[in-house]
Design a protein around this motif. Structure first.
Motif, PDB file in Angstrom:
ATOM      1  N   GLU A 184      -1.089  33.932  58.716  1.00 35.85           N
ATOM      2  CA  GLU A 184      -2.193  34.091  57.762  1.00 35.85           C
ATOM      3  C   GLU A 184      -2.932  35.400  58.027  1.00 35.85           C
ATOM      4  N   GLU A 185      -3.150  35.696  59.311  1.00 31.38           N
ATOM      5  CA  GLU A 185      -3.814  36.949  59.656  1.00 31.38           C
ATOM      6  C   GLU A 185      -2.971  38.146  59.221  1.00 31.38           C
ATOM      7  N   ASP A 227      -3.146  38.586  55.411  1.00 30.78           N
ATOM      8  CA  ASP A 227      -4.423  39.183  55.002  1.00 30.78           C
ATOM      9  C   ASP A 227      -4.430  40.676  55.300  1.00 30.78           C
ATOM     10  N   LEU A 285      -2.340  42.382  52.784  1.00 31.73           N
ATOM     11  CA  LEU A 285      -3.034  42.409  51.494  1.00 31.73           C
ATOM     12  C   LEU A 285      -4.061  43.541  51.456  1.00 31.73           C
ATOM     13  N   PHE A 321     -12.393  39.376  51.137  1.00 28.12           N
ATOM     14  CA  PHE A 321     -11.359  38.363  50.851  1.00 28.12           C
ATOM     15  C   PHE A 321     -11.977  37.198  50.101  1.00 28.12           C
ATOM     16  N   TRP A 375     -10.682  33.473  47.409  1.00 30.01           N
ATOM     17  CA  TRP A 375      -9.635  32.665  46.766  1.00 30.01           C
ATOM     18  C   TRP A 375      -9.966  32.584  45.281  1.00 30.01           C
ATOM     19  N   ARG A 396      -4.823  34.432  46.987  1.00 27.25           N
ATOM     20  CA  ARG A 396      -5.657  35.055  48.005  1.00 27.25           C
ATOM     21  C   ARG A 396      -5.888  36.497  47.570  1.00 27.25           C
ATOM     22  N   PHE A 420      -8.028  40.365  47.845  1.00 28.36           N
ATOM     23  CA  PHE A 420      -8.851  41.308  48.624  1.00 28.36           C
ATOM     24  C   PHE A 420      -9.335  42.374  47.663  1.00 28.36           C
ATOM     25  N   GLU A 431      -0.890  31.589  47.090  1.00 25.59           N
ATOM     26  CA  GLU A 431      -1.039  30.772  48.295  1.00 25.59           C
ATOM     27  C   GLU A 431       0.262  30.074  48.679  1.00 25.59           C
ATOM     28  N   ARG A 462       2.535  32.337  50.616  1.00 26.56           N
ATOM     29  CA  ARG A 462       2.060  32.527  51.991  1.00 26.56           C
ATOM     30  C   ARG A 462       2.385  31.299  52.853  1.00 26.56           C
TER      31      ARG A 462
END
Length: 470
Positions: A35-36, A39, A42, A130, A132, A141, A143, A160, A163
Motif C-alpha cells: 500500500e505504501e 501510494d 501514485l 491522498f 478515496w 485512491r 493523489f 482499489e 491495488r
C-alpha cells in the motif's frame, strides 16, 4: 502418553503456531508495504504529469495542451475491448491491463477540466493530498496536487481492487512458502525426535530381554549424556540385584545339598527299623520321602533358575516324550493306569536340553498318575501348532478350577483339590523349563467334557537356519 509422542505433539504444535503467527504477520506487513509503495507510485506519477505540464504550458495553449495530454496519457480505445479474464498484455502490444486502472485528471488554473481519463462526473473537491473517491462503481485512491508555477490542478487515481489484488498476490507469494514448508517441517521434527530417541530404544532392548539368570550391566558407551546418570544408576541396581539373586541361589543350593545327606541317612535308618518293626514307621518314612523329594526339587529349581549347563541341542521331541512315558510306566502300572501316546507329527525337531525336557515330562506325567484314579487312562497327544509342537497330557483326576490355575503354577502352591505328596513345585518347575526353551505351559479342561486336567506344553520348532551346520 509416551515421551516421544508428547515431545512430537509439543514441538509440532509450537512450530505450527509460530509459523502461522509469522505467516500472518508477514501477510499483514507485506500488504501494508505494498500500500505504501502504491501510494508512492501514485504521487510519483502525479509529479511526472506536473513536470510535463510545466514544460508544455509555456509553449502551448490550453486547447493544444489538452490534446497533448490526451494523446500522451489517454489509454487507446482498443485497450478497452475484452473482459477482465483477458491476458495481462493487451492486444497488439497496446499496454498492460492494469494500465487501465490508472487515471489522470487535470484542471486549468481557472478550474476548467482539460484532461479526464478517470471520467468522473464530479471532481470530488480539489484538495491536495491522498483521498478515496467513488467513481463508476469502483473506489479509487487519488493523489491531488496544485502546481505552484502554473496553477494547474493534477490528480492521479488508482482503482482499489487492483491495488488489493496485487497486494494479496505479493503477500501470498511471501507467505505461501511458509505454509507449504509447514507439513514438511512437521515431518522433519517427527523424524528428528525418532532419531534422537534411538539410543534410548537401543538401551531398552537388552533390559526387555534380560533374564533373571543372565543379569548384566547396560552398555553406557552409546547412552546420551542426559540419561548417562540414569544408566549408571540402573547398572548399579542390576549389579545389586544380580548379587542378591546369586546369594539366594547359593543359599538354596547349599541348604538343599546339606539337607540331602542327613535325609538319606535318616531314610536308611528308617528302612532298617521298618524291617525290624513292620508297620510302625510307614508314616515317618513317607514324611522323609516327601522331604527328600522336596530337596531334590529345590536343587532342580535352583539349576533351572540359574540356567546351569543349559546348552540346547537339536532333538526329536517325540523321542523324549516316549522316553518319559517309559520312565513313569512302573508308577502307572502300580495304579493300573494306561498311558497313551498319539503322535501326529512326522518329525518334531526342537532345540532343547534333553535332560530338562525329560524331567519336565516325567514330572507332569507323574502328577497326572498321582491325581488319577486307578484304572483310568492318561492321554498324551502331540501335534504341530503355530510354528512349534504341542504336547497335551490329559488325566482323569479332579482337575483344577480355572480361577486357581495361575496360582497352581506358582511355587509352593498346593491346592485343596489336588491332595498328594508333592511340595507344590512340580508345575512351577515345568513351566520354568518350558519358558527356558522359549515355550509355554498352560492348564485347561479336557475337550471331551470329562473331569480331569490337560497340561499343554508348546515348544518352538527348530528353524531351518538352525539346521544348517555351523
Amino acid at each position: 502418553m509416551s515421551l516421544t509422542r508428547k515431545l512430537t505433539l509439543l514441538v509440532t504444535s509450537t512450530v505450527f503456531f509460530i509459523t502461522v503467527i509469522a505467516a500472518g504477520w508477514g501477510y499483514y506487513v507485506s500488504g501494508h508495504q505494498m500500500e505504501e509503495l502504491f501510494d508512492a507510485e501514485l504521487a510519483q506519477s502525479t509529479r511526472i504529469v506536473q513536470g510535463l505540464i510545466q514544460h508544455l504550458s509555456g509553449t502551448q495553449s490550453i486547447e493544444q495542451l489538452s490534446r497533448t495530454l490526451s494523446r500522451t496519457l489517454q489509454i487507446p480505445e482498443s485497450a478497452y475491448r475484452g473482459d477482465e479474464e483477458e491476458d495481462e498484455i493487451l492486444p497488439g502490444g497496446a499496454g498492460h491491463k492494469y494500465e487501465r486502472k490508472l487515471a489522470f485528471e487535470v484542471w486549468s488554473p481557472d478550474n476548467q477540466p482539460i484532461l479526464d481519463t478517470l471520467r468522473a462526473s464530479e471532481t470530488g473537491g480539489l484538495e491536495p493530498g491522498f483521498a478515496w473517491q467513488e467513481v463508476t462503481g469502483y473506489r479509487w485512491r487519488t493523489f491531488t496536487l496544485k502546481d505552484p508555477l502554473t496553477g494547474f490542478w493534477i490528480r492521479a487515481a488508482q482503482r482499489e481492487d487492483v491495488r488489493e489484488e496485487l497486494s494479496q498476490e505479493i503477500a501470498l507469494g511471501n507467505v505461501l512458502p511458509f505454509l507449504i514448508a509447514l507439513p514438511l517441517l512437521a515431518l522433519a521434527v517427527v523424524g528428528s525426535i525418532q532419531l534422537g530417541f534411538r539410543p534410548l530404544r537401543k538401551l531398552e532392548k537388552p533390559v526387555r530381554n534380560m533374564a533373571p539368570e543372565n543379569i548384566h550391566p547396560l552398555d553406557d558407551r552409546q547412552a546420551p549424556r542426559e540419561v548417562a546418570g540414569l544408566v549408571h544408576a540402573v547398572n548399579g541396581l542390576l549389579r545389586r540385584l544380580h548379587q542378591a539373586l546369586e546369594r539366594e541361589r547359593r543359599f538354596s543350593a547349599d541348604a538343599a545339598h546339606e539337607l540331602r545327606t542327613p535325609l538319606t541317612a535318616l531314610r536308611l535308618n528308617l528302612e532298617r527299623q521298618a524291617e525290624l518293626h513292620p508297620g510302625e514307621f510307614e508314616n515317618l518314612t513317607a514324611a522323609v520321602d516327601r522331604m527328600v523329594h522336596l530337596v531334590e526339587q529345590l536343587l532342580l529349581l535352583n539349576r533351572v533358575d540359574a540356567g546351569v549347563d543349559f546348552r540346547p541341542e537339536p532333538r526329536n521331541l517325540a523321542e523324549l516324550v516316549e522316553q518319559s512315558i517309559a520312565d513313569v510306566a512302573p508308577l502307572a502300572l502300580k495304579k493300573q493306569i494306561e498311558p497313551e501316546l498319539d503322535n501326529q507329527c512326522v518329525l518334531a525337531m526342537v532345540r532343547c536340553h534333553s535332560a530338562l525336557i525329560n524331567t519336565m515330562m516325567r514330572s507332569l506325567l507323574a502328577n497326572a498318575i498321582q491325581y488319577s484314579a486307578p484304572g483310568t487312562r492318561i492321554a498324551t497327544t502331540m501335534y504341530e501348532e503355530a510354528g512349534g509342537f504341542t504336547v497335551n497330557i490329559c488325566d482323569q483326576g479332579p482337575g483344577i478350577p480355572p480361577e486357581d490355575r495361575e496360582r497352581a503354577l506358582s511355587r509352593f502352591t498346593r491346592l485343596d483339590q489336588r491332595q498328594g505328596a508333592g511340595a507344590g513345585l512340580g508345575l512351577a518347575i515345568a513351566r520354568r523349563i518350558a519358558e527356558l526353551h522359549g515355550g509355554q505351559l498352560t492348564l485347561a479342561d479336557r475337550k471331551d467334557g470329562q473331569p480331569g486336567l490337560c497340561v499343554s506344553i508348546w515348544l518352538p520348532a527348530q528353524s531351518s537356519s538352525q539346521l544348517r551346520p555351523a
